[in-house]
Scaffold this motif. Structure first.
Motif, PDB file in Angstrom:
ATOM      1  N   ARG A  39       1.225   1.629 -24.066  1.00  0.00           N
ATOM      2  CA  ARG A  39       1.180   2.537 -22.905  1.00  0.00           C
ATOM      3  C   ARG A  39       1.721   1.842 -21.660  1.00  0.00           C
ATOM      4  O   ARG A  39       2.479   2.432 -20.887  1.00  0.00           O
ATOM      5  N   THR A  40       1.321   0.599 -21.493  1.00  0.00           N
ATOM      6  CA  THR A  40       1.783  -0.174 -20.342  1.00  0.00           C
ATOM      7  C   THR A  40       3.290  -0.355 -20.391  1.00  0.00           C
ATOM      8  O   THR A  40       3.976  -0.199 -19.373  1.00  0.00           O
ATOM      9  N   LEU A  41       3.819  -0.641 -21.562  1.00  0.00           N
ATOM     10  CA  LEU A  41       5.261  -0.804 -21.721  1.00  0.00           C
ATOM     11  C   LEU A  41       5.988   0.487 -21.355  1.00  0.00           C
ATOM     12  O   LEU A  41       7.017   0.452 -20.669  1.00  0.00           O
ATOM     13  N   GLU A  42       5.480   1.625 -21.782  1.00  0.00           N
ATOM     14  CA  GLU A  42       6.127   2.903 -21.444  1.00  0.00           C
ATOM     15  C   GLU A  42       6.143   3.129 -19.932  1.00  0.00           C
ATOM     16  O   GLU A  42       7.141   3.586 -19.380  1.00  0.00           O
ATOM     17  N   LYS A  43       5.046   2.800 -19.257  1.00  0.00           N
ATOM     18  CA  LYS A  43       5.006   2.930 -17.793  1.00  0.00           C
ATOM     19  C   LYS A  43       6.001   1.960 -17.142  1.00  0.00           C
ATOM     20  O   LYS A  43       6.676   2.307 -16.167  1.00  0.00           O
ATOM     21  N   LEU A  44       6.077   0.759 -17.678  1.00  0.00           N
ATOM     22  CA  LEU A  44       7.021  -0.219 -17.144  1.00  0.00           C
ATOM     23  C   LEU A  44       8.468   0.236 -17.319  1.00  0.00           C
ATOM     24  O   LEU A  44       9.304   0.024 -16.436  1.00  0.00           O
ATOM     25  N   LYS A  45       8.763   0.852 -18.440  1.00  0.00           N
ATOM     26  CA  LYS A  45      10.128   1.330 -18.685  1.00  0.00           C
ATOM     27  C   LYS A  45      10.570   2.320 -17.618  1.00  0.00           C
ATOM     28  O   LYS A  45      11.719   2.278 -17.151  1.00  0.00           O
TER      29      LYS A  45
END
Length: 114
Positions: A83-89
């Motif tokens: 989830r964090t990676l998706e927000k970072l993207k």
């Protein structure tokens, strides 16, 4: 105060690790090679504390496996890590679009002025 370049560089490494760990289990020495392939010169003394920090934050989970008679720790992104990676993207895309747009516009202006 730490250098903004170093802090940003370490952030890029964290994102890179999350990205690969979201796709498949990763291990430290393999990630050193992967990061080097992208131009990051990182020592094991820098990488492993980053992996441990991501695990402590709940973004990665590790599991030990014996491979070729040696214990290897594999890291995988957790649900929170993904989830964090998706927000970072989203944030990375916004930032790179803006920064590169300004950069590309500057190149275009310089070419027209020549």
């Amino acid at each position: 105060m730490r250098s903004i370049y170093r802090e940003t560089f370490l952030g890029f490494i964290r994102v890179h690790l999350l990205h690969h760990a979201a796709k498949e289990p990763v291990f430290g020495s393999d990630m050193l090679v992967e990061l080097k392939r992208h131009g990051y010169t990182v020592s094991a003394g820098t990488l492993y504390p980053i992996l441990h920090g991501l695990e402590s934050a709940g973004l990665l989970r590790s599991k030990q496996q014996v491979v070729g008679g040696k214990v290897r720790r594999y890291y995988r992104a957790t649900v929170l890590g993904k989830r964090t990676l998706e927000k970072l993207k989203v944030k990375i895309r916004e930032l790179t679009d803006e920064v590169l747009e300004d950069h590309d516009a500057g190149i275009g202006r310089r070419r027209r002025q020549s």
